[in-house]
Design a protein around this motif. Structure first.
Motif, PDB file in Angstrom:
ATOM      1  N   ALA A 158       2.267   3.364 -10.470  1.00 59.02           N
ATOM      2  CA  ALA A 158       3.605   3.737 -10.000  1.00 59.02           C
ATOM      3  C   ALA A 158       4.563   2.559 -10.197  1.00 59.02           C
ATOM      4  O   ALA A 158       5.676   2.712 -10.704  1.00 59.02           O
ATOM      5  CB  ALA A 158       3.543   4.127  -8.529  1.00 59.02           C
ATOM      6  N   ASN A 165       7.857   2.718 -12.629  1.00 60.18           N
ATOM      7  CA  ASN A 165       9.175   2.816 -12.000  1.00 60.18           C
ATOM      8  C   ASN A 165       9.213   1.931 -10.745  1.00 60.18           C
ATOM      9  O   ASN A 165       8.997   2.403  -9.620  1.00 60.18           O
ATOM     10  CB  ASN A 165       9.467   4.279 -11.629  1.00 60.18           C
ATOM     11  N   ASP A 171      11.572   0.553  -8.960  1.00 55.93           N
ATOM     12  CA  ASP A 171      12.519   0.893  -7.886  1.00 55.93           C
ATOM     13  C   ASP A 171      12.026   2.087  -7.070  1.00 55.93           C
ATOM     14  O   ASP A 171      12.079   2.080  -5.833  1.00 55.93           O
ATOM     15  CB  ASP A 171      13.903   1.210  -8.477  1.00 55.93           C
ATOM     16  N   TYR A 172      11.561   3.095  -7.782  1.00 51.23           N
ATOM     17  CA  TYR A 172      11.038   4.289  -7.103  1.00 51.23           C
ATOM     18  C   TYR A 172       9.820   3.893  -6.257  1.00 51.23           C
ATOM     19  O   TYR A 172       9.659   4.331  -5.107  1.00 51.23           O
ATOM     20  CB  TYR A 172      10.675   5.331  -8.162  1.00 51.23           C
ATOM     21  N   ALA A 173       8.968   3.028  -6.832  1.00 50.60           N
ATOM     22  CA  ALA A 173       7.767   2.584  -6.113  1.00 50.60           C
ATOM     23  C   ALA A 173       8.149   1.835  -4.830  1.00 50.60           C
ATOM     24  O   ALA A 173       7.577   2.075  -3.760  1.00 50.60           O
ATOM     25  CB  ALA A 173       6.919   1.696  -7.015  1.00 50.60           C
ATOM     26  N   ALA A 174       9.149   0.946  -4.939  1.00 47.68           N
ATOM     27  CA  ALA A 174       9.582   0.197  -3.752  1.00 47.68           C
ATOM     28  C   ALA A 174      10.143   1.152  -2.701  1.00 47.68           C
ATOM     29  O   ALA A 174       9.927   0.962  -1.497  1.00 47.68           O
ATOM     30  CB  ALA A 174      10.624  -0.842  -4.148  1.00 47.68           C
ATOM     31  N   SER A 175      10.849   2.197  -3.168  1.00 45.44           N
ATOM     32  CA  SER A 175      11.434   3.155  -2.213  1.00 45.44           C
ATOM     33  C   SER A 175      10.358   3.986  -1.513  1.00 45.44           C
ATOM     34  O   SER A 175      10.645   4.663  -0.532  1.00 45.44           O
ATOM     35  CB  SER A 175      12.414   4.085  -2.925  1.00 45.44           C
ATOM     36  N   ARG A 176       9.133   3.954  -2.038  1.00 44.29           N
ATOM     37  CA  ARG A 176       8.027   4.665  -1.392  1.00 44.29           C
ATOM     38  C   ARG A 176       7.113   3.689  -0.653  1.00 44.29           C
ATOM     39  O   ARG A 176       5.949   3.975  -0.389  1.00 44.29           O
ATOM     40  CB  ARG A 176       7.239   5.491  -2.419  1.00 44.29           C
TER      41      ARG A 176
END
Lengths: 243, 331
Positions: free
Chosen positions: B189, B193, B195-200
Motif C-alpha cells: 500500500a 500510494n 498519501d493514501y496509505a498514511a491516511s489509513r
C-alpha cells in the motif's frame, strides 16, 4: 451549538509567493454535516490537506481535533486519532483487493486485529454496498464507482469520528449520486461527523447543515446553505459577475 | 499466492533437496551453494526494493557487514562459526537500523544516493581499519563449520549444500510469511500510494525502517555463511560488481515476487559460470547479464514471473481457442 469536534484557527499555507489558504478559521460541530464549496483552485482540497497533514501541514495557524491540537502531528497519527479522509482523485492500492484495502484501514487506522478487523472490513463493504463478487478483485481493476465506494468504505472501516470527503460525487451518474446522498445520511445517523467538499451543489445542499465557501484561499461566506448560495459574493465568485 | 504457484514452489524446492543425491561433483555443488547465497540476498532485497518501493542501493552493505562480522568473530574472537554466522544477521539488522534513520523520510533518488554513500562508507571503514578487517587483503583462513567431529570441508560440499539450502528455505518461508501478513500488505500500500496509505494510519517512516531491518537479517546471515564457507572476507563484497549482479537477479527475476529473484539467482549463477568456461566469453558474461537486465526491463518490467504468467495466459488462450475451433462453435 457548542460542541465543536474540529476547530481551525487562522490556518494558512503558502507555496513561495502563492497563498493557497489564508487565515481560514471555522469550527465543525460534533455530528453535523459541514459542506465546503468554492470555485476550482479556491483552496478546498488544500484545506483538507492542512487538516490531515497529507501531504503537508499548515504554514501557520492551529487545528484542534477533539480538544487536542493536531497540526504538526504525523499524518498517520492524525488518521489513527479518528480523522479519516478521501481524495479528490481516485486513490487505490492497485495490488490489493477491496477486502485487503479495508483490512489495511481496520488494522492501522482502526487499531483492530484478526477477526475484529475482518468483521469490520465486511461490515464496511456492506455499508457502502460494495458488490460481493468484486471483493477479491484487485483494486486496480475496479470501476470508477467501485473505487469511490472502496475509498469511502476504507475511511469508514476504522470507525472515525470525522469523515472528510473530497468531491466524492465527481464522475458519478445521477443514480450513483442519489445512492451516495443516502449513504452520507446513513453514515451521519450513526454519529459520524462529515466534512464534505463537493461541486455537485444538489448533493451538497441536500445533506449539509452548514456551508462554507472559499475563494482564492479565503472564506467568502459561511452559514446556512440556502442563505450562503444566495449571497451575491458567492454568486459572483461562481458565475464571474453574472446576475 | 495461488495454490498452483505454492505447489510449483514446493516441487522445485523438493527437487533442489534431491540434487546432491544425483550431483556428486563438489564444484557443481559449490555453484549451487553460491546460487543459494545469492538467492537469499536477492529475495531479501526484493522485500525493501520490490515490496516497499524503497530504492535501497545499500543492500549489499548488509551482506558485507554479515561477512565481516562472521569473519572477525570466528577468526579473531574465535567464536563458534555457527554463532558467528547468526551474529552476521544481528549486526546487519543493526546496520539497517542505522541507515534507515536518514532514509525513512527521503524519496526516490535521494534514497539511492544515501544508501549508495553508506555502502561506500562501509567499504572505506573496512579498508581503513586494517588491524581488525585486514584492509585490502581481507581476512583469510577463517575457521570452517563442523558438527561434533564431522568437518564440513571433507564431504565434497554435501553438508555446506544442505546448510545453504536450509538457509534459503527458512529465508524464503520467512519472506513469504512477511509479505502475506497485514504488515506485508501495508508495504505494498505504501509503495503504491504513500498519501493514501498514511491516511489509513500507516506510518511511512516506521514501515520503511521495519522493511529495511527485516530485509537485512537473512542478508547478514547469508554474508556470515559466505565468509565461513569460502573462509575469506574481502572488501570486494562492497564493490559495484557484486551489487550489480545481485540487482540483476532482483530485476530479471521480477520485483515484488520473492520467488522471481530466487529463480534468477539460480539461473544467472549457472549461466555466468557456464559462460566463464567458454573461451572469449570470460569477461563478456557480465555484459550479457547487463543486456539481459535491460531487455527484461524493456519487454517485461515484471521480470521472469511476469513472463511466465504471460506464457501461461497465452497458452490458456490458445488452448481455449483450439477447444472452441474443434467444437466448431466459433471461428
Amino acid at each position: 451549538m457548542s460542541n465543536p469536534i474540529l476547530e481551525v484557527d487562522r490556518a494558512s499555507r503558502t507555496f513561495g509567493g502563492l497563498k493557497a489558504v489564508q487565515e481560514v478559521s471555522f469550527s465543525v460541530e460534533e455530528g453535523e454535516i459541514f459542506g465546503v464549496a468554492g470555485p476550482n483552485g479556491s483552496g478546498k482540497s488544500t484545506l483538507f490537506n492542512l487538516i490531515t497533514g497529507i501531504p503537508f501541514p499548515p504554514t501557520s495557524g492551529s487545528i484542534v481535533f477533539g480538544g487536542t491540537r493536531i497540526d504538526g502531528k504525523s499524518p498517520h497519527a492524525i488518521a489513527r486519532s479518528g480523522l479519516a479522509r478521501t481524495f479528490q482523485k481516485d486513490a487505490e492500492f492497485p495490488d490489493l483487493s477491496a477486502r485487503e484495502t479495508m483490512l489495511i484501514g481496520a488494522s492501522y487506522a482502526g487499531g483492530m486485529s484478526g477477526r475484529q478487523a475482518g468483521h469490520a472490513a465486511d461490515d464496511a463493504l456492506e455499508l457502502v454496498s460494495f458488490p460481493e463478487d468484486r471483493r477479491d478483485v484487485e483494486s486496480g481493476h475496479l470501476s470508477v464507482y467501485e473505487k469511490k465506494q472502496l475509498m469511502i468504505g476504507s475511511a469508514l472501516v476504522s470507525n472515525p469520528r470525522i469523515l472528510m470527503l473530497d468531491e466524492p460525487a465527481s464522475g458519478l451518474t445521477r443514480p450513483e449520486i442519489a445512492a451516495l446522498d443516502k449513504l452520507l445520511l446513513d453514515v451521519n445517523r450513526t454519529g459520524v461527523t462529515i466534512l464534505l467538499i463537493e461541486h455537485v451543489l444538489s448533493l451538497l445542499l441536500s445533506v449539509s447543515e452548514r456551508l462554507l465557501v472559499l475563494n482564492q484561499g479565503q472564506i467568502l461566506a459561511s452559514g446556512d446553505p440556502q442563505e450562503v448560495i444566495r449571497d451575491p459574493k458567492v454568486i459572483e465568485a461562481y458565475l464571474g459577475g453574472r446576475k | 499466492m495461488t495454490r498452483t504457484r505454492i505447489a510449483a514452489i514446493l516441487v522445485a524446492f523438493a527437487l533442489l533437496a534431491l540434487v546432491p543425491l544425483v550431483v556428486t561433483d563438489s564444484y557443481v555443488r559449490h555453484l549451487f551453494i553460491i546460487a543459494f547465497i545469492y538467492a537469499v540476498v536477492a529475495s531479501n532485497w526484493d522485500l525493501s526494493l520490490g515490496y516497499t518501493g524503497l530504492f535501497n542501493f545499500g543492500h549489499l552493505t548488509f551482506f558485507g557487514v554479515g561477512v565481516y562480522t562472521a569473519a572477525i568473530l570466528a577468526e579473531t574472537v574465535e567464536l563458534s562459526p555457527w554463532a558467528a554466522i547468526l551474529c552476521g544477521g544481528i549486526t546487519a539488522a543493526l546496520a539497517a537500523l542505522l541507515i534507515s534513520a536518514p532514509v525513512a523520510r527521503l524519496k526516490g533518488i535521494y534514497v539511492v544516493l544515501v544508501t549508495f554513500a553508506f555502502s561506500q562508507l562501509a567499504m572505506q571503514v573496512v579498508l581503513s581499519q586494517s588491524d581488525i578487517t585486514g584492509g585490502a587483503e581481507g581476512i583469510v583462513r577463517i575457521p570452517y563449520l563442523q558438527v561434533g567431529d564431522y568437518r564440513f570441508i571433507r564431504d565434497y560440499n554435501l553438508a555446506y549444500y544442505y546448510t545453504a539450502f536450509a538457509m534459503l528455505c527458512v529465508s524464503t518461508v520467512f519472506l513469504l510469511a512477511v509479505v502475506a501478513s497485514p504488515f506485508g500488505k501495508s508495504l505494498r500500500a505504501l509503495r503504491d500510494n504513500p498519501d493514501y496509505a498514511a491516511s489509513r494510519g500507516i506510518s511511512v517512516a516506521r514501515q520503511r525502517i521495519m522493511s529495511l531491518v527485516l530485509s537485512a537479517v537473512f542478508t547478514g546471515i547469508a554474508g556470515g555463511f559466505y565468509a565461513i564457507y569460502l573462509r575469506v572476507a574481502s572488501p570486494e563484497v562492497f564493490g559495484f560488481g557484486t551489487l550489480s549482479l545481485a540487482l540483476s537477479m532482483v530485476l530479471i527475476g521480477g520485483v515484488g515476487t520473492i520467488i522471481g529473484p530466487v529463480l534468477a539467482a539460480l539461473f544467472l549463477t549457472f549461466l555466468t559460470e557456464a559462460m566463464a568456461g567458454i573461451r572469449g566469453l570470460e569477461d563478456a558474461r557480465f555484459i550479457v547479464v547487463a543486456l539481459a537486465m535491460i531487455l527484461v526491463l524493456r519487454l517485461a518490467p515484471g521480470g521472469s514471473i511476469e513472463m511466465l504468467s504471460r506464457l501461461r495466459l497465452g497458452a490458456g488462450f490458445r488452448s481455449r481457442r483450439e477447444t472452441t475451433d474443434t467444437a466448431g462453435n466459433r471461428s
